[in-house]
Design an enzyme around this catalytic site. Sequence first.
Site, PDB file in Angstrom:
ATOM      1  N   GLN A 207       6.506  12.720  -9.505  1.00  0.00           N
ATOM      2  CA  GLN A 207       7.851  12.726 -10.082  1.00  0.00           C
ATOM      3  C   GLN A 207       7.869  13.758 -11.207  1.00  0.00           C
ATOM      4  O   GLN A 207       7.034  13.701 -12.119  1.00  0.00           O
ATOM      5  CB  GLN A 207       8.199  11.354 -10.653  1.00  0.00           C
ATOM      6  CG  GLN A 207       9.580  11.309 -11.311  1.00  0.00           C
ATOM      7  CD  GLN A 207       9.820  10.030 -12.111  1.00  0.00           C
ATOM      8  OE1 GLN A 207      10.350  10.074 -13.217  1.00  0.00           O
ATOM      9  NE2 GLN A 207       9.419   8.885 -11.559  1.00  0.00           N
TER      10      GLN A 207
ATOM     11  N   ARG B 183       9.471  14.883 -14.407  1.00  0.00           N
ATOM     12  CA  ARG B 183      10.326  14.335 -15.456  1.00  0.00           C
ATOM     13  C   ARG B 183      10.385  15.329 -16.618  1.00  0.00           C
ATOM     14  O   ARG B 183       9.390  15.545 -17.304  1.00  0.00           O
ATOM     15  CB  ARG B 183       9.789  12.985 -15.941  1.00  0.00           C
ATOM     16  CG  ARG B 183      10.699  12.325 -16.970  1.00  0.00           C
ATOM     17  CD  ARG B 183      10.293  10.906 -17.259  1.00  0.00           C
ATOM     18  NE  ARG B 183       9.020  10.820 -17.977  1.00  0.00           N
ATOM     19  CZ  ARG B 183       8.436   9.667 -18.316  1.00  0.00           C
ATOM     20  NH1 ARG B 183       8.983   8.521 -17.958  1.00  0.00           N
ATOM     21  NH2 ARG B 183       7.298   9.663 -18.962  1.00  0.00           N
TER      22      ARG B 183
ATOM     23  N   ASN C 211      13.316  13.246 -11.673  1.00  0.00           N
ATOM     24  CA  ASN C 211      13.745  12.175 -12.559  1.00  0.00           C
ATOM     25  C   ASN C 211      15.141  12.423 -13.101  1.00  0.00           C
ATOM     26  O   ASN C 211      15.393  13.455 -13.732  1.00  0.00           O
ATOM     27  CB  ASN C 211      12.750  12.033 -13.724  1.00  0.00           C
ATOM     28  CG  ASN C 211      13.182  10.993 -14.733  1.00  0.00           C
ATOM     29  OD1 ASN C 211      13.863  11.292 -15.693  1.00  0.00           O
ATOM     30  ND2 ASN C 211      12.778   9.766 -14.494  1.00  0.00           N
TER      31      ASN C 211
ATOM     32  N   CYS D  28     -16.032 -26.585 -28.060  1.00  0.00           N
ATOM     33  CA  CYS D  28     -16.375 -25.193 -28.361  1.00  0.00           C
ATOM     34  C   CYS D  28     -17.811 -24.894 -27.950  1.00  0.00           C
ATOM     35  O   CYS D  28     -18.136 -23.797 -27.495  1.00  0.00           O
ATOM     36  CB  CYS D  28     -16.183 -24.902 -29.845  1.00  0.00           C
ATOM     37  SG  CYS D  28     -14.480 -25.143 -30.409  1.00  0.00           S
TER      38      CYS D  28
END
Length: 517
Positions: A41, A43, A73, A445
């Site tokens: 893409q 952009r 984009n 614990c």
Amino acid sequence: MSKPVVDYSLYLVTDSGLNHPSRTLLQSVEDSILGGVTLVQLREKDLPTDAFIDLARKVHAITKKYNVPLLINDNIEVALAIDAEGAHVGQDDISCVKARQLLGPNKILGISTGTPEEAKKALADGADYIGIGTCFMTQTKSPKRTLGPIGVRTILEALPADHPLKTVVIGGIKDDNTRRVIIHSAGANGRILDGIAVVTGIVGAKDAKVASEKLHSEFKAGFDIATKKIKGDMTGRATVDSVLKSLPQLLTTLREKSPLTHHVSNYVVMNDTANATLALGGSPIMAPSAVEAEDLSNVVSSVVLNIGTLTESFVDCMYEAGKHANRQSKPVVFDPVGAGATTLRRETTRKILNAMHVDIIKGNAGEISTVASLIGCDTESIAMRGVDSLGNGFVNPAAVVQAVATRENCVVAMTGTIDYVSDGYRTVAIENGHAYQGRITGSGCMVASSIASFAAISPNDHFAAAVAGILALNLAGEHAAARSDVHGPGTFRAAFIDEIANLTPEQMLSEAKIKAI
């Protein structure tokens, strides 16, 4: 021309502002494709249209050379001008419906989504794929909130299992979290992410090809594990009977190797957990500083994260210790002490489960109930008062631990009058132990520390480690309570440590009261 068939597995989103200074954007694109990028893409938010078109043509020449689709984009004009394979739009850009009208039916169209509602709308509006984010914090965006794998999974589960809409995750995706995101976002409806969208992890890398190869490898590994998880694949897992027979050897190996466990722990019981670890045969280091977490990750064999006494510095250290343990495949045991008692504890639990892969979750019924609700697991609920559970527990505790283990792809160990352990495939009930264990501070614990010591020497079967860790302390509790010098919880505490040290491998087998479920 028909719509291209797309492999979404490794989706590069460019950003000129973050491109590594050692090469041009065009070089980054080509190197990334050589490394395994399957979709690109372009952009460029700040370029004027003419310059955007010029750059897009140059990028398109590269992507066409390798038969990789190029999407533009948020600029349909540019996409049409260069005859790109498609476009991607955001929620604040042109609508998905309008974009489809302009692009026509044979172009790829994707839209950003951050909620189940947005994902459903994208499906209805004709998108080919959705970009789900933001997953983690990122250099390219400053979201009000991040989804994490849990949020991504919620969106996947909002989609029909059999619809062809594809899904990719974006936002802070790196080679050290890709596998975890793919595995932990896999939905109960069978949906698995189709790909990862990466910006900085590729364009900002010194070597885009190497970075892409690593990301692609991590995606495939995560996808394979997620697929097995969805299918309930038992391949490579020992039977419960085999696990029980292995318990004596596990204790012997632990004492021979004395593995070092990093505790980021409840300071109220820090001395008790350290002593219990030493008595068992392990070696503890109690180090609550985030600054040294990375260095410690090189020498420790396992990590315990305990939220019993929350401070900002403790939480920071937990994130760092867990992150570096994940990078080195060191097991992480999470003890969500009092997770349901306050908003802070709930949110810290959520953040830890989103920020790292937890190999073993150990808690009482109330704590496991809280974890179940945070990860969207539809189970019974148990209220809490402070760190203690209220009520009589779950109606079907085995089903609860199995459901949580399956959803988080981890081992869940739930302590109580009867203890339950499950990895989603194998589930057991452990009926050993004594009531005095519940009448001293820190016994739970100590169990987490015991489990972590066994996990350090049983890296390929954390289920066996959890069973061994609980059983060892429960047997010690039985032996301590039976001593003539024990008259109540106070004298029991000292005797308990003694009996942890006195436990023999043979007792791990001969005295175990464990039932497969």
